[in-house]
Design a protein around this motif. Structure first.
Motif, PDB file in Angstrom:
ATOM      1  N   TYR A  58       2.528  -6.103  -6.413  1.00 54.66           N
ATOM      2  CA  TYR A  58       1.125  -5.675  -6.281  1.00 54.66           C
ATOM      3  C   TYR A  58       0.622  -5.050  -7.589  1.00 54.66           C
ATOM      4  CZ  TYR A  58      -3.086  -3.397  -4.623  1.00 54.66           C
ATOM      5  OH  TYR A  58      -4.397  -3.013  -4.470  1.00 54.66           O
ATOM      6  N   ALA A  59       1.419  -4.119  -8.125  1.00 49.66           N
ATOM      7  CA  ALA A  59       0.985  -3.355  -9.304  1.00 49.66           C
ATOM      8  C   ALA A  59       0.843  -4.255 -10.535  1.00 49.66           C
ATOM      9  CB  ALA A  59       1.961  -2.213  -9.569  1.00 49.66           C
ATOM     10  N   ARG A  60       1.797  -5.203 -10.720  1.00 49.61           N
ATOM     11  CA  ARG A  60       1.718  -6.091 -11.878  1.00 49.61           C
ATOM     12  C   ARG A  60       0.515  -7.036 -11.765  1.00 49.61           C
ATOM     13  NH1 ARG A  60       5.861  -7.696 -15.127  1.00 49.61           N
ATOM     14  NH2 ARG A  60       4.184  -8.856 -16.138  1.00 49.61           N
ATOM     15  N   ILE A  61       0.290  -7.571 -10.564  1.00 55.71           N
ATOM     16  CA  ILE A  61      -0.877  -8.457 -10.367  1.00 55.71           C
ATOM     17  C   ILE A  61      -2.165  -7.653 -10.604  1.00 55.71           C
ATOM     18  CG2 ILE A  61      -2.194  -9.868  -8.708  1.00 55.71           C
ATOM     19  CD1 ILE A  61       0.282 -11.360  -9.431  1.00 55.71           C
ATOM     20  N   ALA A  62      -2.239  -6.456 -10.032  1.00 60.94           N
ATOM     21  CA  ALA A  62      -3.431  -5.614 -10.212  1.00 60.94           C
ATOM     22  C   ALA A  62      -3.649  -5.331 -11.701  1.00 60.94           C
ATOM     23  CB  ALA A  62      -3.284  -4.318  -9.417  1.00 60.94           C
ATOM     24  N   GLY A  63      -2.562  -5.105 -12.447  1.00 57.41           N
ATOM     25  CA  GLY A  63      -2.662  -4.856 -13.888  1.00 57.41           C
ATOM     26  C   GLY A  63      -3.191  -6.072 -14.647  1.00 57.41           C
ATOM     27  N   ALA A 113       0.842  -1.209   0.000  1.00 56.00           N
ATOM     28  CA  ALA A 113       0.000   0.000   0.000  1.00 56.00           C
ATOM     29  C   ALA A 113       0.873   1.253   0.000  1.00 56.00           C
ATOM     30  CB  ALA A 113      -0.937  -0.009   1.207  1.00 56.00           C
ATOM     31  N   CYS A 114       1.947   1.237   0.800  1.00 61.62           N
ATOM     32  CA  CYS A 114       2.859   2.382   0.851  1.00 61.62           C
ATOM     33  C   CYS A 114       3.565   2.553  -0.496  1.00 61.62           C
ATOM     34  CB  CYS A 114       3.888   2.206   1.960  1.00 61.62           C
ATOM     35  SG  CYS A 114       3.156   2.245   3.615  1.00 61.62           S
ATOM     36  N   ALA A 115       4.072   1.452  -1.053  1.00 55.30           N
ATOM     37  CA  ALA A 115       4.821   1.519  -2.311  1.00 55.30           C
ATOM     38  C   ALA A 115       3.950   2.049  -3.443  1.00 55.30           C
ATOM     39  CB  ALA A 115       5.367   0.139  -2.668  1.00 55.30           C
ATOM     40  N   VAL A 116       2.705   1.576  -3.494  1.00 53.19           N
ATOM     41  CA  VAL A 116       1.793   2.010  -4.560  1.00 53.19           C
ATOM     42  C   VAL A 116       1.506   3.516  -4.439  1.00 53.19           C
ATOM     43  CG1 VAL A 116      -0.591   1.751  -5.401  1.00 53.19           C
ATOM     44  CG2 VAL A 116       0.823  -0.270  -5.036  1.00 53.19           C
TER      45      VAL A 116
END
Lengths: 168, 168
Positions: free
Chosen positions: B54-59, A96-99
């Protein structure tokens, strides 16, 4: 550092209870912004509980726009099953922090205690006493997860100040 | 189940390499949608690496709209420091699924191997062979993290089918 000072969020992650504490330092004065706990529903699957942690932390970051985050480094001497669970909670909070583009620093519990109380083996009530004293608040009836999270945030402010003084 | 069948994302989490595999089942036929690895930059702080996962999975969830997710349950017999790291990667991936409202099922590695190969102690190359055969593809040169993730997704499809047949 702008006119609004520097805002730090401290996080004490756990799958059941995650403590958070947000503090502001302005002109050398540390004050409370927000603090509390994120309690996940133990009847829900782990995935949903990690989603609750992520969403609540993301919400706090959006509301208070902290400049930096500090998190408790997990004590890894317990068994690997509990390390895995704690790791999951920590991973959700850190993601959450990184995003949100916020840098997270990690501190060992002994480091936080040494920083605030002057004794790396201080108990949680001594840490809570110092947190209330530094923030100038009394009888808050905060959960220990909350005071731990505030202690981590205050420790990070102190470490930042030391680092600046040392020209790092 | 609509005309587009059911789409499952399988995830094999790791802080260094996270495998993902997305498969579709339509009229009893399983086909490949997408597969690959998320490689994090080992020079970056852990927080940033968890943010990448997180970002790649969310994508991937946004692009392919899977109906459900399946993840490898981490083998906890290693030491607690590595369990903690794996837990963090798993937490970041699971939080991404939870935030997208996708239910995540967990499977032990032995369960996945038994399901696909018929032997809970099959090696990774045997699993990779069966994954290619089921998906009707050849010489993919997939990383083992990718075939593991696809195996988890296929295992979940099979388990869902068994559960429906058993009237669960």
């Amino acid at each position: 550092m702008g006119d609004s000072g520097i805002v730090i969020i401290g996080i004490d992650p756990g799958t059941r209870v995650t403590g958070f504490g947000i503090v502001r330092e302005l002109s050398g004065q540390v004050s409370l912004v927000d603090a509390g706990t994120i309690r996940t529903d133990s009847k829900k699957p782990m995935c949903a509980r990690l989603g609750q942690i992520y969403a609540r932390i993301a919400g706090l970051l959006a509301s208070h726009s902290p400049d930096e985050a500090a998190i408790e480094n997990i004590f890894v001497a317990s068994n690997s099953a509990s390390a895995l669970k704690l790791g999951q909670a920590r991973g959700a909070a850190m993601a959450a922090c990184a995003v949100s583009g916020i840098i997270v620093s990690g501190y060992e519990p002994t480091k936080v205690k040494l920083n605030l109380v002057g004794n790396g083996r201080a108990d949680k009530s001594q840490v809570a006493f110092m947190v209330e004293r530094i923030l100038g608040v009394k009888n808050t009836k905060w959960a220990l997860d909350t005071t731990d999270a505030l202690a981590i945030a205050i420790c990070h402010l102190n470490e930042r100040r030391f680092a600046r003084m040392a020209g790092k």
